[in-house]
Scaffold this motif. Structure first.
Motif, PDB file in Angstrom:
ATOM      1  N   CYS A 201       0.838  -1.209   0.000  1.00 26.84           N
ATOM      2  CA  CYS A 201       0.000   0.000   0.000  1.00 26.84           C
ATOM      3  C   CYS A 201       0.871   1.256   0.000  1.00 26.84           C
ATOM      4  O   CYS A 201       0.594   2.217  -0.706  1.00 26.84           O
ATOM      5  CB  CYS A 201      -0.914   0.010   1.221  1.00 26.84           C
ATOM      6  SG  CYS A 201      -2.217  -1.194   1.109  1.00 26.84           S
TER       7      CYS A 201
ATOM      8  N   MET B 101       2.268   2.095  -3.280  1.00 27.08           N
ATOM      9  CA  MET B 101       1.260   2.792  -4.102  1.00 27.08           C
ATOM     10  C   MET B 101       1.239   4.277  -3.743  1.00 27.08           C
ATOM     11  O   MET B 101       1.183   5.139  -4.625  1.00 27.08           O
ATOM     12  CB  MET B 101      -0.135   2.218  -3.839  1.00 27.08           C
ATOM     13  CG  MET B 101      -0.359   0.840  -4.389  1.00 27.08           C
ATOM     14  SD  MET B 101      -2.044   0.346  -3.975  1.00 27.08           S
ATOM     15  CE  MET B 101      -1.888  -1.403  -3.984  1.00 27.08           C
ATOM     16  N   VAL B 102       1.297   4.559  -2.444  1.00 30.34           N
ATOM     17  CA  VAL B 102       1.292   5.958  -1.978  1.00 30.34           C
ATOM     18  C   VAL B 102       2.498   6.699  -2.563  1.00 30.34           C
ATOM     19  O   VAL B 102       2.374   7.803  -3.080  1.00 30.34           O
ATOM     20  CB  VAL B 102       1.310   6.017  -0.436  1.00 30.34           C
ATOM     21  CG1 VAL B 102       1.601   7.424   0.062  1.00 30.34           C
ATOM     22  CG2 VAL B 102      -0.016   5.534   0.124  1.00 30.34           C
TER      23      VAL B 102
ATOM     24  N   ILE C  25       2.068   7.494  -6.127  1.00 27.75           N
ATOM     25  CA  ILE C  25       1.161   8.637  -6.301  1.00 27.75           C
ATOM     26  C   ILE C  25       1.903   9.935  -5.981  1.00 27.75           C
ATOM     27  O   ILE C  25       1.688  10.958  -6.618  1.00 27.75           O
ATOM     28  CB  ILE C  25      -0.102   8.470  -5.426  1.00 27.75           C
ATOM     29  CG1 ILE C  25      -0.896   7.252  -5.888  1.00 27.75           C
ATOM     30  CG2 ILE C  25      -0.977   9.720  -5.477  1.00 27.75           C
ATOM     31  CD1 ILE C  25      -2.063   6.879  -4.995  1.00 27.75           C
TER      32      ILE C  25
ATOM     33  N   LEU D 253       4.160  10.643  -8.967  1.00 23.98           N
ATOM     34  CA  LEU D 253       3.446  10.960 -10.207  1.00 23.98           C
ATOM     35  C   LEU D 253       3.461  12.453 -10.573  1.00 23.98           C
ATOM     36  O   LEU D 253       3.783  12.793 -11.723  1.00 23.98           O
ATOM     37  CB  LEU D 253       2.011  10.433 -10.107  1.00 23.98           C
ATOM     38  CG  LEU D 253       1.171  10.479 -11.380  1.00 23.98           C
ATOM     39  CD1 LEU D 253       1.818   9.656 -12.489  1.00 23.98           C
ATOM     40  CD2 LEU D 253      -0.232   9.955 -11.097  1.00 23.98           C
TER      41      LEU D 253
ATOM     42  N   HIS E  76      -3.692  19.164  -8.878  1.00 25.16           N
ATOM     43  CA  HIS E  76      -4.630  18.602  -7.915  1.00 25.16           C
ATOM     44  C   HIS E  76      -3.963  17.551  -7.020  1.00 25.16           C
ATOM     45  O   HIS E  76      -4.317  17.407  -5.849  1.00 25.16           O
ATOM     46  CB  HIS E  76      -5.840  18.019  -8.626  1.00 25.16           C
ATOM     47  CG  HIS E  76      -6.672  19.081  -9.283  1.00 25.16           C
ATOM     48  ND1 HIS E  76      -7.242  20.111  -8.572  1.00 25.16           N
ATOM     49  CD2 HIS E  76      -6.996  19.288 -10.583  1.00 25.16           C
ATOM     50  CE1 HIS E  76      -7.891  20.902  -9.406  1.00 25.16           C
ATOM     51  NE2 HIS E  76      -7.756  20.438 -10.639  1.00 25.16           N
ATOM     52  N   LEU E  77      -3.017  16.835  -7.602  1.00 26.03           N
ATOM     53  CA  LEU E  77      -2.269  15.861  -6.773  1.00 26.03           C
ATOM     54  C   LEU E  77      -1.487  16.592  -5.690  1.00 26.03           C
ATOM     55  O   LEU E  77      -1.415  16.137  -4.546  1.00 26.03           O
ATOM     56  CB  LEU E  77      -1.327  15.033  -7.636  1.00 26.03           C
ATOM     57  CG  LEU E  77      -1.956  13.833  -8.349  1.00 26.03           C
ATOM     58  CD1 LEU E  77      -0.994  13.246  -9.362  1.00 26.03           C
ATOM     59  CD2 LEU E  77      -2.377  12.757  -7.357  1.00 26.03           C
ATOM     60  N   HIS E  78      -0.914  17.730  -6.057  1.00 20.86           N
ATOM     61  CA  HIS E  78      -0.201  18.534  -5.053  1.00 20.86           C
ATOM     62  C   HIS E  78      -1.156  18.956  -3.949  1.00 20.86           C
ATOM     63  O   HIS E  78      -0.813  18.938  -2.763  1.00 20.86           O
ATOM     64  CB  HIS E  78       0.418  19.772  -5.702  1.00 20.86           C
ATOM     65  CG  HIS E  78       1.783  19.509  -6.256  1.00 20.86           C
ATOM     66  ND1 HIS E  78       2.845  19.163  -5.455  1.00 20.86           N
ATOM     67  CD2 HIS E  78       2.250  19.509  -7.517  1.00 20.86           C
ATOM     68  CE1 HIS E  78       3.906  18.970  -6.218  1.00 20.86           C
ATOM     69  NE2 HIS E  78       3.573  19.167  -7.473  1.00 20.86           N
TER      70      HIS E  78
ATOM     71  N   ALA F  53      -3.751  17.385  -2.974  1.00 20.21           N
ATOM     72  CA  ALA F  53      -4.158  16.235  -2.138  1.00 20.21           C
ATOM     73  C   ALA F  53      -2.991  15.675  -1.342  1.00 20.21           C
ATOM     74  O   ALA F  53      -3.161  14.720  -0.567  1.00 20.21           O
ATOM     75  CB  ALA F  53      -4.743  15.149  -3.036  1.00 20.21           C
TER      76      ALA F  53
ATOM     77  N   THR G 130      -3.127  14.790   2.487  1.00 20.18           N
ATOM     78  CA  THR G 130      -3.914  13.573   2.789  1.00 20.18           C
ATOM     79  C   THR G 130      -3.099  12.335   2.438  1.00 20.18           C
ATOM     80  O   THR G 130      -3.044  11.364   3.208  1.00 20.18           O
ATOM     81  CB  THR G 130      -5.223  13.577   1.960  1.00 20.18           C
ATOM     82  OG1 THR G 130      -5.772  14.878   1.986  1.00 20.18           O
ATOM     83  CG2 THR G 130      -6.212  12.561   2.486  1.00 20.18           C
ATOM     84  N   ILE G 131      -2.476  12.377   1.262  1.00 17.45           N
ATOM     85  CA  ILE G 131      -1.676  11.222   0.829  1.00 17.45           C
ATOM     86  C   ILE G 131      -0.526  10.995   1.812  1.00 17.45           C
ATOM     87  O   ILE G 131      -0.242   9.859   2.200  1.00 17.45           O
ATOM     88  CB  ILE G 131      -1.135  11.441  -0.609  1.00 17.45           C
ATOM     89  CG1 ILE G 131      -2.309  11.566  -1.587  1.00 17.45           C
ATOM     90  CG2 ILE G 131      -0.220  10.309  -1.036  1.00 17.45           C
ATOM     91  CD1 ILE G 131      -1.918  12.034  -2.975  1.00 17.45           C
TER      92      ILE G 131
ATOM     93  N   ILE H 177      -1.794   9.330   4.933  1.00 23.02           N
ATOM     94  CA  ILE H 177      -2.003   7.880   4.721  1.00 23.02           C
ATOM     95  C   ILE H 177      -0.644   7.174   4.752  1.00 23.02           C
ATOM     96  O   ILE H 177      -0.492   6.102   5.339  1.00 23.02           O
ATOM     97  CB  ILE H 177      -2.734   7.614   3.379  1.00 23.02           C
ATOM     98  CG1 ILE H 177      -4.145   8.199   3.419  1.00 23.02           C
ATOM     99  CG2 ILE H 177      -2.800   6.113   3.085  1.00 23.02           C
ATOM    100  CD1 ILE H 177      -4.877   8.152   2.085  1.00 23.02           C
TER     101      ILE H 177
ATOM    102  N   PHE I   3       0.571   6.721   8.275  1.00 28.79           N
ATOM    103  CA  PHE I   3      -0.165   5.627   8.927  1.00 28.79           C
ATOM    104  C   PHE I   3       0.412   4.271   8.499  1.00 28.79           C
ATOM    105  O   PHE I   3       0.728   3.415   9.333  1.00 28.79           O
ATOM    106  CB  PHE I   3      -1.651   5.730   8.548  1.00 28.79           C
ATOM    107  CG  PHE I   3      -2.474   4.540   8.932  1.00 28.79           C
ATOM    108  CD1 PHE I   3      -2.893   4.361  10.243  1.00 28.79           C
ATOM    109  CD2 PHE I   3      -2.851   3.591   7.979  1.00 28.79           C
ATOM    110  CE1 PHE I   3      -3.648   3.256  10.602  1.00 28.79           C
ATOM    111  CE2 PHE I   3      -3.612   2.487   8.327  1.00 28.79           C
ATOM    112  CZ  PHE I   3      -4.017   2.321   9.643  1.00 28.79           C
ATOM    113  N   LEU I   4       0.596   4.108   7.188  1.00 24.76           N
ATOM    114  CA  LEU I   4       1.104   2.828   6.672  1.00 24.76           C
ATOM    115  C   LEU I   4       2.540   2.587   7.110  1.00 24.76           C
ATOM    116  O   LEU I   4       2.907   1.487   7.510  1.00 24.76           O
ATOM    117  CB  LEU I   4       1.034   2.821   5.140  1.00 24.76           C
ATOM    118  CG  LEU I   4      -0.363   2.781   4.535  1.00 24.76           C
ATOM    119  CD1 LEU I   4      -0.291   3.040   3.041  1.00 24.76           C
ATOM    120  CD2 LEU I   4      -1.014   1.432   4.799  1.00 24.76           C
TER     121      LEU I   4
END
Lengths: 271, 53, 416
Positions: free
Chosen positions: C148, C151-152, C155, C158, C179-181, C183, C186-187, C190, C193-194
């Motif tokens: 996971c 994947m983060v 992202i 990217l 928009h990724l910047h 977000a 939040t990313i 996450i 947390f992981l």
């Protein structure tokens, strides 16, 4: 109808009954002949290589260790310790060491029989269970299994052959348990006699050093044997709670069963 | 892995563990979709300009 | 820049920066392909001929691969921790290094997964860990969180790709990067947390082995103390690894890419965390001596009659722990470039050594009294396969540096 219901209930009850299969090995009787190892290999389709001398990579479910008290003549003494899977039950908040770590649930502790199983087709070879086992009972298939020409015909059809890249270990000849159970069911019985389910190593031991049975059943010999004041288990202090008991009247041998053995254990040498 | 699998045991640890996994995966999928959709909306109605970020 | 002397691929470069000639770039890429090919051959040998081509054996089911796996994940912690400091704690200056931390992190995690793909005996069954997951196993937690988190990281990586000068000309990609910047906090959350769970559960991997008193630790709920120590040590060394790779990159590029104050922030945080970690590690070691003694394993039994003597303990905590902590905590010392690099090297080596100790040495110490110490050292196949990921990472970093706007301060520090 009532009778059928009663029978079904009884049947269900019979399924709920649990056993605790285990072994008692009399180390004072063991001569170190290795018959148990050979019987185990033949029974469980264990592959071997042309040069099988590398003990670090050979497939041995039952391994006989030779230990010595390290004293000079005339006090020299040796002892052979046959070591199958200890089928640990775990104790307190600890599960069986290898079962709780397997990430793919490829090994399981059966609460019905007390046997720790290994699902070869599910194991993906991460070897975490091998790291968890302090007894080195788990072996990895470093090669694809091969047998000399013609020997494949003599493989045991009841035991699946393991592919390379998976971990395997002693199953207390679980296929024999299944066979005995089937036979008993066919004869309308729910219980097995002591002699109906015996492991290959037990039957092969010429000295009668290995006794196998249900540790909870007072009718089975192991029930009494394990109570001997000379009985001990390997690495008891760790809390793995194994179901293989050893008996020896020699103090130094019993001491050798402990972890690291302390000062006295320093004299124990592996031969 | 899924509650409909035969080996799924209904126990708290499993729900917490798998629940966290699915929560993370769903969050990531939502974030990615959000960014793609917003970028697409910006493309078809180019009113907002965001050259500075 | 004079367009006649500009490299052939200069249209792809970030705006306002200088890069070497394409032929030199390709030359170095080709040079890296040499050892890379050796590693690929070794990988194919592992997959094709089975793991007997390594020096692993039934006594050492874990070897260099697992130690390297734990090591690179700890070193890659710079990505999540820098992201945490930048987006969650909001330390503005770190925006100048967070991109590079992400690139390093992506490669560390890709390496870890690649190494695991070679390490397992049946790679085609690797998905069983997800499908038949045993939620009580620390390795399951590791696998889930690493996948996971990878994947983060992808992202997070990217938008850097989308900001390539040519790609960014497409309005859709430009908007998506924007928009990724947006977000990113939040990313990053996450990711934190992981990372918390997988860094910890990697510590749990040896920590739960109660059959191995050398590795076993008591703990809190289902997590042994190593769970928490691994998290702390990872965030203590991750920033140091980011600094180290940044400095190496600067050396290769022959220019400054990140301002001194940015490095300073990371070094200071790293030093403080390392000091906290060391205190807890020493407490843990003392408590472990007592616990191991209770199951009949005195401290001496771990360190005598084998190459892993007391020197291991002294080197890990003293030389590779206390010394870098002192350097990193002292303002004057860490402002000295050479000392800072030495501290970073010692810190990263110390963490790698800790991972080796917790995995390989745990297996080296015999548990049964009649068990013998057996030595293990990796063979060329294990080294070559492990280093494959170093070469691949170097290539990805080279490509990223050349074509992506990773260092926001580069233009300012190196005016054309």
């Amino acid at each position: 109808m009532k009778e059928a219901h009663h029978e079904a209930h009884e049947h269900h009850g019979a399924h709920k009954k649990t056993y605790k299969y285990g072994m008692v090995v009399d180390l004072d009787k063991c001569t170190g002949c290795g018959a148990c190892m050979v019987a185990c290999m033949a029974e469980n389709n264990l592959p071997f290589r042309k040069d099988n001398s590398d003990r670090m990579r050979s497939q041995l479910w039952m391994r006989v260790y030779k230990i010595s008290n390290g004293r000079p003549f005339p006090d020299t003494d040796i002892c052979y310790i046959p070591r199958p899977c200890q089928h640990c039950e775990g104790s307190g908040h600890h599960h069986t060491p290898c079962v709780s770590v397997c990430p793919a649930t490829a090994t399981d502790y059966s609460h019905e029989t007390g046997i720790v199983s290994q699902v070869y087709t599910r194991c993906f070879g991460c070897r975490y269970c091998m790291a968890a086992c302090p007894y080195h009972v788990r072996v990895f298939n470093w090669w694809d299994p091969t047998w000399p020409k013609g020997m494949k015909k003599y493989l045991n059809p009841d035991v699946s052959v393991r592919m390379r890249g998976v971990v395997e270990k002693c199953s207390f000849c679980y296929h024999r348990y299944q066979r005995a159970k089937n036979k008993a069911y066919a004869e309308g019985r729910r219980e097995l006699h002591e002699d109906e389910y015996q492991t290959a190593c037990t039957q092969a031991c010429p000295a009668g050093a290995i006794t196998f049975g249900d540790l909870k059943n007072p009718e089975h010999k192991v029930h009494e044997l394990k109570k001997s004041p000379y009985a001990f288990r390997l690495l008891e202090k760790l809390g793995t709670n194994p179901k293989v008991y050893y008996v020896s009247t020699r103090d130094w041998v019993r001491k050798a069963g402990e972890a690291y053995a302390g000062e006295e254990g320093k004299s124990v040498t592996h031969a | 892995m899924f509650p409909f699998a035969f080996e799924w045991v209904p126990e708290a640890t499993r729900y917490v563990f798998m629940g966290s996994l699915y929560a993370v995966l769903i969050s990531l999928i939502i974030i990615m979709h959000y960014c793609v959709i917003r970028a697409f909306l910006d493309l078809i109605c180019p009113k907002k300009n965001h050259n500075n970020h | 820049m004079d367009s006649a002397s500009a490299p052939f691929d200069s249209a792809l470069f970030p705006e306002g920066v200088k890069r070497c000639k394409l032929k030199w770039f390709l030359f170095w890429i080709a040079v890296l392909h040499g050892p890379l090919m050796v590693g690929i051959v070794a990988t194919l040998m592992c997959w094709g001929l089975a793991l007997n081509v390594t020096y692993l054996n039934n006594n050492y089911p874990f070897g260099l691969w697992i130690a390297a796996d734990l090591g690179v994940i700890a070193l890659g912690a710079g990505a999540f921790f820098t992201g945490f400091l930048r987006y969650v704690v909001n330390i503005e200056e770190l925006k100048n290094i967070v991109n590079y931390a992400v690139v390093i992190g992506v490669m560390c995690y890709a390496s870890a997964q690649g190494i695991l793909g070679i390490d397992i005996g049946q790679p085609l069954r690797g998905w069983f860990i997800f499908w038949h997951a045993n939620v009580h196993s620390m390795l399951t937690e590791v696998a889930f969180c690493i996948t996971c988190y990878f994947m983060v990281l992808c992202i997070e990586y990217l938008p850097l790709i989308l900001e390539n000068r040519q790609i960014n000309k497409f309005r859709f990609f430009h908007g998506m990067a924007h928009h990724l910047h947006g977000a990113m906090p939040t990313i990053a959350a996450i990711g934190v947390f992981l990372s918390f769970f997988h860094q910890g559960s990697l510590g749990g991997v040896p920590g739960v082995l109660y059959g191995r008193p050398f590795a076993y630790r008591e703990g809190f709920l289902v997590w042994p103390w190593t769970f928490f120590l691994f998290i702390l040590s990872a965030i203590a060394c991750g920033p140091c690894f980011t600094i180290l790779i940044t400095r190496i990159t600067e050396g290769c590029a022959r220019k400054r890419l990140v301002k001194r104050n940015v490095i300073e922030i990371l070094a200071k945080i790293s030093g403080r965390l390392l000091a906290v970690y060391l205190v807890l590690k020493i407490v843990d070691t003392l408590y472990w001596i007592v616990i191991a003694g209770r199951v009949g394993a005195p401290l001496s039994s771990f360190y005598v009659n084998q190459p892993y003597g007391y020197w291991v303990l002294i080197t890990e905590i003293g030389i590779l722990g206390v010394i870098p902590a002192i350097i990193l905590l002292n303002t004057k010392a860490r402002q000295n470039d050479s000392l800072l690099i030495i501290a970073c090297i010692l810190n990263c080596t110390g963490i790698f050594m800790n991972r080796w100790i917790m995995t390989v040495q745990s297996l080296a110490v015999p548990v049964m009294s009649f068990d013998k110490f057996v030595s293990y050292h990796p063979n060329w196949v294990e080294y070559a396969t492990t280093f494959v990921f170093v070469w691949v990472s170097a290539i990805v970093i080279m490509l990223s540096y050349r074509y992506l706007p990773i260092f926001p301060q580069e233009k300012e520090l190196n005016p054309l």
